[in-house]
Each structure stands twice: as C-alpha cells, then as structure tokens.
Design a protein around this motif. Structure first.
Motif, PDB file in Angstrom:
ATOM      1  N   LYS A  29      34.628 -51.698  35.902  1.00  0.00           N
ATOM      2  CA  LYS A  29      35.456 -51.650  34.698  1.00  0.00           C
ATOM      3  C   LYS A  29      35.617 -50.229  34.166  1.00  0.00           C
ATOM      4  O   LYS A  29      36.326 -50.000  33.197  1.00  0.00           O
ATOM      5  CB  LYS A  29      34.836 -52.531  33.605  1.00  0.00           C
ATOM      6  CG  LYS A  29      34.821 -54.021  33.926  1.00  0.00           C
ATOM      7  CD  LYS A  29      36.205 -54.611  33.888  1.00  0.00           C
ATOM      8  CE  LYS A  29      36.151 -56.122  34.092  1.00  0.00           C
ATOM      9  NZ  LYS A  29      37.484 -56.750  33.994  1.00  0.00           N
ATOM     10  N   ALA A  31      33.565 -48.586  32.527  1.00  0.00           N
ATOM     11  CA  ALA A  31      32.990 -48.507  31.186  1.00  0.00           C
ATOM     12  C   ALA A  31      31.689 -47.720  31.264  1.00  0.00           C
ATOM     13  O   ALA A  31      30.599 -48.240  31.007  1.00  0.00           O
ATOM     14  CB  ALA A  31      32.762 -49.903  30.623  1.00  0.00           C
ATOM     15  N   SER A 213      32.015 -54.839  28.355  1.00  0.00           N
ATOM     16  CA  SER A 213      32.885 -54.367  29.434  1.00  0.00           C
ATOM     17  C   SER A 213      34.152 -55.206  29.526  1.00  0.00           C
ATOM     18  O   SER A 213      35.225 -54.702  29.852  1.00  0.00           O
ATOM     19  CB  SER A 213      32.137 -54.395  30.773  1.00  0.00           C
ATOM     20  OG  SER A 213      31.704 -55.716  31.077  1.00  0.00           O
ATOM     21  N   LYS A 216      36.310 -53.992  26.824  1.00  0.00           N
ATOM     22  CA  LYS A 216      36.598 -52.564  26.981  1.00  0.00           C
ATOM     23  C   LYS A 216      36.309 -51.792  25.696  1.00  0.00           C
ATOM     24  O   LYS A 216      37.097 -50.993  25.213  1.00  0.00           O
ATOM     25  CB  LYS A 216      38.058 -52.343  27.407  1.00  0.00           C
ATOM     26  CG  LYS A 216      38.385 -52.935  28.761  1.00  0.00           C
ATOM     27  CD  LYS A 216      39.809 -52.643  29.169  1.00  0.00           C
ATOM     28  CE  LYS A 216      40.127 -53.235  30.543  1.00  0.00           C
ATOM     29  NZ  LYS A 216      41.500 -52.968  30.962  1.00  0.00           N
ATOM     30  N   ALA A 218      33.728 -49.808  25.444  1.00  0.00           N
ATOM     31  CA  ALA A 218      33.043 -48.556  25.760  1.00  0.00           C
ATOM     32  C   ALA A 218      34.038 -47.490  26.184  1.00  0.00           C
ATOM     33  O   ALA A 218      35.128 -47.801  26.646  1.00  0.00           O
ATOM     34  CB  ALA A 218      32.030 -48.786  26.887  1.00  0.00           C
TER      35      ALA A 218
END
Length: 218
Positions: A29, A31, A213, A216, A218
């Motif tokens: 991801k 992240a 994650s 989203k 992060a």
C-alpha cells in the motif's frame, strides 16, 4: 513465555504470520509511515522464539546458550522497546500537537534505552535466566531502579496514550495494565510474563495496520 517452550513457539509462530502479513500490506500500500509500527508484532515474535529457545537451553543445562539467549531477551526488552514504541507512534501521528508530545516521549525513550544499554554493558555478572515457579527469572539488575522504571514506563507504556488513534491508545492502555498486573503478581519474573502479555496485545497493532493502510491514513 512464562510457562513453557511450546507456548513460546506457538505464540512466536502466530505473531510471525500476522506480523509478516502486516508488513507486506504496508509495503504494497506504500504506507511506509506505518512500517516501524508494523515491526512490533514481528519483534515480539522474535522475543517469544528467544524465550522458547531459552526454555530448551535451561532444561538441557547448556549454560552458553542460556547466557546468549538471556542477553538477546534483555537487549530487546530494555533497549529496543523504549526506542521503537514511541518513535514508531510518533512517525505515523498526523496531528501536530500530539506529534510534539510524542517527540518528547521518544526523547525519553532514547534516554531510557541508552541508560539500560550502559547498565547491561557494565553489569559485573553474567546475564542469565533460570526457572522460578514455572516462569523464567532474569539475573539482570540495574539502578537507579525507580528512575529507570519511570523512563521505561513513560516511553513504552504511556506514549501511545498521546496518539490520536484509538487502537494505539488501546494498545498503550493494555501494555500499562498488563505491566501493573505482571509486576504485582509475578514480581520476580514480571519481565517474562509481561512480554508475553505484550505479545498477545500486539494483535491490536495488526488491527491498526490493516485499518490504517486500507484508509491510507499514513
């Protein structure tokens, strides 16, 4: 873990699977701010494997391995956790005011980690573990005990309470509560018992990693 090698290896295996899935998800991801926090379950898994090996070494009376595995356990418990926990929470914190507070906890963690590292390196006796009432007690002692315990507790147990994420707050509250319980009931072996509690609680870390994650954040 505080009861047997089998329990330690089972806990370590389960955490390894969960921790690896969390790390893979974070990387996929992209992240990456979550990555240090995602390492916590994997390091708890290493901790459990270490104590599992220590149980075997103790029963086999293999003193060299006993001392080596005891060193690894103590280094992770006293030097790595005060660094990783507050710093990983700081890195993924989105709110500026909370981030500044968490930076303070991280500084405390650095001081605690370096202080314990100095205590370990200057300890004048072999650091070892032995079985005490079906638990593992470690021979490592340090001073000033109350000051270092306060620094450790602030950086490892309390830092997450300053996070804006409820799951991180829950993890911190669990660590704090389990630390108090382990210290009051299993005082001579509380390091071993509490680290097992922490390993179980690190499943909360995986929940945060998956949710954060996905969103989203992060």
């Amino acid at each position: 873990m505080c009861f047997s090698a089998e329990a330690s290896f089972i806990a370590g295996s389960l955490l390894s699977l969960g921790g690896l899935s969390g790390i893979v998800r974070v990387v996929r991801k992209k992240a990456l701010r979550l990555l240090p926090y995602a390492l916590i379950p994997m390091i708890f898994a290493l901790h459990q494997f270490t104590e599992g090996g220590l149980w075997i070494a103790l029963k086999a009376h293999h003193q060299e391995w006993v001392e080596t595995l005891s060193w690894i356990f103590v280094l992770i418990a006293y030097c790595l956790w005060p660094l990783l926990v507050p710093i990983s929470i700081t890195i993924m914190e989105p709110q500026k005011i909370r981030k500044k507070i968490l930076i303070g906890f991280s500084v405390v963690g650095v001081i605690a980690s370096l202080s314990f590292l100095y205590s370990i390196l200057s300890y004048d006796k072999p650091i070892s573990g032995y079985i005490h009432h079906r638990n593992i007690e470690y021979t490592f002692r340090y001073s000033p005990i109350y000051l270092l315990n306060m620094l450790y507790g602030a950086s490892v147990n309390l830092s997450g309470l300053a996070s804006s994420f409820r799951s991180v707050q829950a993890f911190a509250a669990g660590l704090t509560g389990s630390y108090v319980i382990a210290y009051q009931i299993w005082r001579r072996t509380y390091e071993s018992v509490w680290c097992y509690f922490g390993a179980v609680l690190s499943m909360i870390v995986l929940i945060h990693i998956w949710n954060a994650s996905k969103e989203k954040t992060a």
